[in-house]
Design a protein around this motif. Structure first.
Motif, PDB file in Angstrom:
ATOM      1  N   MET A   1       0.828  -1.219   0.000  1.00 54.90           N
ATOM      2  CA  MET A   1       0.000   0.000   0.000  1.00 54.90           C
ATOM      3  C   MET A   1       0.862   1.269   0.000  1.00 54.90           C
ATOM      4  O   MET A   1       0.530   2.269  -0.606  1.00 54.90           O
ATOM      5  CB  MET A   1      -0.934  -0.011   1.199  1.00 54.90           C
ATOM      6  N   SER A   2       1.983   1.205   0.740  1.00 56.91           N
ATOM      7  CA  SER A   2       2.868   2.370   0.811  1.00 56.91           C
ATOM      8  C   SER A   2       3.436   2.716  -0.565  1.00 56.91           C
ATOM      9  O   SER A   2       3.647   3.884  -0.896  1.00 56.91           O
ATOM     10  CB  SER A   2       4.010   2.109   1.798  1.00 56.91           C
ATOM     11  N   ILE A   3       3.701   1.653  -1.354  1.00 57.87           N
ATOM     12  CA  ILE A   3       4.210   1.883  -2.717  1.00 57.87           C
ATOM     13  C   ILE A   3       3.158   2.601  -3.562  1.00 57.87           C
ATOM     14  O   ILE A   3       3.469   3.511  -4.341  1.00 57.87           O
ATOM     15  CB  ILE A   3       4.612   0.544  -3.378  1.00 57.87           C
ATOM     16  N   VAL A   4       1.909   2.186  -3.391  1.00 55.29           N
ATOM     17  CA  VAL A   4       0.808   2.806  -4.136  1.00 55.29           C
ATOM     18  C   VAL A   4       0.681   4.287  -3.764  1.00 55.29           C
ATOM     19  O   VAL A   4       0.517   5.148  -4.629  1.00 55.29           O
ATOM     20  CB  VAL A   4      -0.517   2.069  -3.859  1.00 55.29           C
ATOM     21  N   LEU A   5       0.787   4.582  -2.470  1.00 56.69           N
ATOM     22  CA  LEU A   5       0.699   5.978  -2.022  1.00 56.69           C
ATOM     23  C   LEU A   5       1.867   6.802  -2.551  1.00 56.69           C
ATOM     24  O   LEU A   5       1.722   7.980  -2.891  1.00 56.69           O
ATOM     25  CB  LEU A   5       0.668   6.020  -0.484  1.00 56.69           C
ATOM     26  N   SER A   6       3.036   6.179  -2.613  1.00 61.41           N
ATOM     27  CA  SER A   6       4.210   6.874  -3.150  1.00 61.41           C
ATOM     28  C   SER A   6       4.013   7.225  -4.627  1.00 61.41           C
ATOM     29  O   SER A   6       4.344   8.326  -5.066  1.00 61.41           O
ATOM     30  CB  SER A   6       5.448   5.983  -2.981  1.00 61.41           C
ATOM     31  N   ARG A   7       3.443   6.276  -5.379  1.00 62.57           N
ATOM     32  CA  ARG A   7       3.164   6.544  -6.796  1.00 62.57           C
ATOM     33  C   ARG A   7       2.120   7.651  -6.950  1.00 62.57           C
ATOM     34  O   ARG A   7       2.203   8.473  -7.856  1.00 62.57           O
ATOM     35  CB  ARG A   7       2.667   5.263  -7.476  1.00 62.57           C
ATOM     36  N   ASP A   8       1.133   7.641  -6.066  1.00 61.57           N
ATOM     37  CA  ASP A   8       0.099   8.669  -6.108  1.00 61.57           C
ATOM     38  C   ASP A   8       0.701  10.054  -5.876  1.00 61.57           C
ATOM     39  O   ASP A   8       0.316  11.031  -6.517  1.00 61.57           O
ATOM     40  CB  ASP A   8      -0.961   8.371  -5.042  1.00 61.57           C
ATOM     41  N   SER A   9       1.668  10.129  -4.963  1.00 58.39           N
ATOM     42  CA  SER A   9       2.354  11.402  -4.711  1.00 58.39           C
ATOM     43  C   SER A   9       3.157  11.833  -5.935  1.00 58.39           C
ATOM     44  O   SER A   9       3.187  13.025  -6.300  1.00 58.39           O
ATOM     45  CB  SER A   9       3.279  11.244  -3.497  1.00 58.39           C
ATOM     46  N   GLN A  10       3.793  10.878  -6.599  1.00 63.44           N
ATOM     47  CA  GLN A  10       4.567  11.172  -7.800  1.00 63.44           C
ATOM     48  C   GLN A  10       3.687  11.758  -8.904  1.00 63.44           C
ATOM     49  O   GLN A  10       4.047  12.745  -9.548  1.00 63.44           O
ATOM     50  CB  GLN A  10       5.243   9.892  -8.318  1.00 63.44           C
ATOM     51  N   VAL A  11       2.549  11.131  -9.113  1.00 59.54           N
ATOM     52  CA  VAL A  11       1.691  11.562 -10.208  1.00 59.54           C
ATOM     53  C   VAL A  11       1.109  12.948  -9.943  1.00 59.54           C
ATOM     54  O   VAL A  11       0.873  13.736 -10.879  1.00 59.54           O
ATOM     55  CB  VAL A  11       0.580  10.529 -10.491  1.00 59.54           C
ATOM     56  N   ARG A  12       0.920  13.289  -8.671  1.00 57.88           N
ATOM     57  CA  ARG A  12       0.438  14.635  -8.358  1.00 57.88           C
ATOM     58  C   ARG A  12       1.476  15.693  -8.732  1.00 57.88           C
ATOM     59  O   ARG A  12       1.146  16.748  -9.263  1.00 57.88           O
ATOM     60  CB  ARG A  12       0.078  14.734  -6.875  1.00 57.88           C
ATOM     61  N   VAL A  13       2.736  15.385  -8.441  1.00 62.77           N
ATOM     62  CA  VAL A  13       3.821  16.303  -8.824  1.00 62.77           C
ATOM     63  C   VAL A  13       3.879  16.455 -10.336  1.00 62.77           C
ATOM     64  O   VAL A  13       4.027  17.564 -10.870  1.00 62.77           O
ATOM     65  CB  VAL A  13       5.182  15.796  -8.290  1.00 62.77           C
ATOM     66  N   MET A  14       3.726  15.354 -11.050  1.00 70.24           N
ATOM     67  CA  MET A  14       3.756  15.386 -12.518  1.00 70.24           C
ATOM     68  C   MET A  14       2.595  16.197 -13.080  1.00 70.24           C
ATOM     69  O   MET A  14       2.771  17.010 -13.994  1.00 70.24           O
ATOM     70  CB  MET A  14       3.707  13.953 -13.064  1.00 70.24           C
ATOM     71  N   GLU A  15       1.408  15.974 -12.523  1.00 66.44           N
ATOM     72  CA  GLU A  15       0.236  16.711 -12.985  1.00 66.44           C
ATOM     73  C   GLU A  15       0.386  18.211 -12.733  1.00 66.44           C
ATOM     74  O   GLU A  15       0.026  19.032 -13.579  1.00 66.44           O
ATOM     75  CB  GLU A  15      -1.023  16.191 -12.292  1.00 66.44           C
ATOM     76  N   ASN A  16       0.919  18.562 -11.575  1.00 66.31           N
ATOM     77  CA  ASN A  16       1.124  19.981 -11.266  1.00 66.31           C
ATOM     78  C   ASN A  16       2.110  20.625 -12.227  1.00 66.31           C
ATOM     79  O   ASN A  16       1.935  21.785 -12.634  1.00 66.31           O
ATOM     80  CB  ASN A  16       1.634  20.135  -9.822  1.00 66.31           C
ATOM     81  N   THR A  17       3.132  19.882 -12.600  1.00 68.76           N
ATOM     82  CA  THR A  17       4.122  20.403 -13.553  1.00 68.76           C
ATOM     83  C   THR A  17       3.474  20.737 -14.887  1.00 68.76           C
ATOM     84  O   THR A  17       3.690  21.810 -15.464  1.00 68.76           O
ATOM     85  CB  THR A  17       5.247  19.370 -13.771  1.00 68.76           C
ATOM     86  N   VAL A  18       2.656  19.815 -15.378  1.00 70.63           N
ATOM     87  CA  VAL A  18       1.987  20.015 -16.669  1.00 70.63           C
ATOM     88  C   VAL A  18       0.934  21.119 -16.570  1.00 70.63           C
ATOM     89  O   VAL A  18       0.797  21.965 -17.458  1.00 70.63           O
ATOM     90  CB  VAL A  18       1.353  18.700 -17.168  1.00 70.63           C
ATOM     91  N   THR A  19       0.181  21.133 -15.468  1.00 71.46           N
ATOM     92  CA  THR A  19      -0.870  22.141 -15.284  1.00 71.46           C
ATOM     93  C   THR A  19      -0.281  23.548 -15.231  1.00 71.46           C
ATOM     94  O   THR A  19      -0.804  24.484 -15.855  1.00 71.46           O
ATOM     95  CB  THR A  19      -1.658  21.865 -13.993  1.00 71.46           C
ATOM     96  N   ASN A  20       0.826  23.714 -14.507  1.00 71.67           N
ATOM     97  CA  ASN A  20       1.476  25.027 -14.435  1.00 71.67           C
ATOM     98  C   ASN A  20       2.009  25.467 -15.796  1.00 71.67           C
ATOM     99  O   ASN A  20       1.914  26.642 -16.164  1.00 71.67           O
ATOM    100  CB  ASN A  20       2.613  24.998 -13.416  1.00 71.67           C
ATOM    101  N   ALA A  21       2.569  24.521 -16.536  1.00 73.57           N
ATOM    102  CA  ALA A  21       3.067  24.860 -17.873  1.00 73.57           C
ATOM    103  C   ALA A  21       1.919  25.312 -18.768  1.00 73.57           C
ATOM    104  O   ALA A  21       2.035  26.296 -19.510  1.00 73.57           O
ATOM    105  CB  ALA A  21       3.774  23.652 -18.495  1.00 73.57           C
ATOM    106  N   GLU A  22       0.807  24.602 -18.696  1.00 76.45           N
ATOM    107  CA  GLU A  22      -0.352  24.952 -19.509  1.00 76.45           C
ATOM    108  C   GLU A  22      -0.871  26.340 -19.157  1.00 76.45           C
ATOM    109  O   GLU A  22      -1.169  27.165 -20.036  1.00 76.45           O
ATOM    110  CB  GLU A  22      -1.456  23.918 -19.309  1.00 76.45           C
ATOM    111  N   LYS A  23      -0.949  26.625 -17.870  1.00 74.90           N
ATOM    112  CA  LYS A  23      -1.467  27.918 -17.406  1.00 74.90           C
ATOM    113  C   LYS A  23      -0.560  29.074 -17.813  1.00 74.90           C
ATOM    114  O   LYS A  23      -1.003  30.032 -18.460  1.00 74.90           O
ATOM    115  CB  LYS A  23      -1.609  27.888 -15.887  1.00 74.90           C
ATOM    116  N   TYR A  24       0.712  28.982 -17.468  1.00 77.38           N
ATOM    117  CA  TYR A  24       1.605  30.129 -17.667  1.00 77.38           C
ATOM    118  C   TYR A  24       2.051  30.295 -19.107  1.00 77.38           C
ATOM    119  O   TYR A  24       2.188  31.428 -19.592  1.00 77.38           O
ATOM    120  CB  TYR A  24       2.802  30.028 -16.720  1.00 77.38           C
ATOM    121  N   PHE A  25       2.263  29.191 -19.829  1.00 74.91           N
ATOM    122  CA  PHE A  25       2.601  29.332 -21.243  1.00 74.91           C
ATOM    123  C   PHE A  25       1.418  29.918 -22.011  1.00 74.91           C
ATOM    124  O   PHE A  25       1.595  30.668 -22.961  1.00 74.91           O
ATOM    125  CB  PHE A  25       3.022  27.979 -21.836  1.00 74.91           C
TER     126      PHE A  25
END
Length: 290
Positions: free
Chosen positions: A1-25
């Motif tokens: 379960m801890s591995i799953v939560l770690s992946r979930d945290s990773q994907v949130r960081v990735m999504e934020n990166t793309v979302t910020n790029a979309e917004k500011y660009f």
């Protein structure tokens, strides 16, 4: 379960990166497109001023006529540089920002694929937990559920690794592109202003060398009915300087003055909303007004 939560945290960081790029660009694209359109409108207004100066010169005495015509020629040359500035802003700044919409869309698709695999992994884990609680003695069903969890976990690990590479590449390219786009923007502006200062210096000297007394003498002579003649200063050589950047092929200072816009359309455009809407990088961006 801890591995799953770690992946979930990773994907949130990735999504934020793309979302910020979309917004500011998108905001950069919208604002710089508006900047380019306003520069083009400034060019058009300056062309109108050049025409008015030329018309005025034709009504004046020889010295003022020569001065205003030469002055108008220099202003027209600045507008040639400004036209080149507009074209380069569109090519080097606006277009690359618009193209980022495709990169963002593709990266979002990769994240969506990962989230589907992650969802399947969570579903298999929940199924296993329910079996352990409801049927702890059913070893066969629990074993099958554990196998399903392992497969889902392997798929999630593989997709996570792939997604990490995609996001890392996206972030690296984003930073490099941002640096290049704004470096090009500054370079375009520096070149335009450097050449404009050179031409404006010439225009200033033309105005400074105007011989007021000669025109007054001619005017007073004509008022008294005596039409004397003298030679005014010659007009400037209107051949384009070889130092003009961004090759203005086939254009002389006279021929590069754009035709006057419809006045009603121009006034309507100038009174448009002060803030342009944010450019939507998921769709087609608006082309800068020329």
């Amino acid at each position: 379960m801890s591995i799953v939560l770690s992946r979930d945290s990773q994907v949130r960081v990735m999504e934020n990166t793309v979302t910020n790029a979309e917004k500011y660009f998108g905001q950069f694209c919208s604002l710089l497109a508006a900047y380019t359109r306003k520069t083009a409108r400034l060019r058009d207004k300056a062309d109108q001023l050049v025409r008015q100066l030329t018309d005025f010169a034709n009504t004046e005495n020889p010295e003022m006529r020569a001065t205003m015509r030469n002055f108008a020629e220099d202003l027209a040359k600045v507008q040639d540089y400004r036209q080149a500035e507009v074209e380069r802003l569109e090519t080097k700044v606006i277009c690359p920002l618009k193209l980022y919409g495709a990169h963002i869309k593709q990266t979002r698709a990769e994240i969506k694929k990962f989230k589907q695999v992650q969802k399947n992994e969570m579903k298999q884990l929940e199924k296993l937990e329910k079996l352990r609680q409801k049927s702890p003695s059913d070893r066969q069903m629990i074993s099958q559920a554990e196998t399903g969890v392992q497969r889902a976990s392997v798929d999630a690990s593989r997709i996570t690794h792939q997604l990490e590479e995609v996001i890392d590449t996206f972030q690296k390219q984003k930073l490099k592109d941002l640096q290049k786009i704004f470096s090009d923007f500054v370079t375009i502006e520096m070149v335009f202003h450097a050449k404009a200062v050179e031409v404006y210096s010439s225009a200033f000297q033309i105005l400074e060398s105007y011989d007021l007394e000669r025109d007054l003498e001619d005017f007073r002579t004509k008022m008294h009915g005596v039409y004397g003649r003298y030679d005014a200063r010659p007009f400037k050589d209107t051949t384009p300087s070889p130092a003009v950047p961004w090759a203005l092929t086939g254009q002389s200072t006279q021929t590069t003055i754009r035709s006057q816009r419809d006045e009603e359309e121009e006034e309507s455009t100038e009174h448009s909303a002060e803030e342009d809407p944010v450019e939507d990088l998921r769709g087609q961006g608006r082309a800068p007004q020329q």
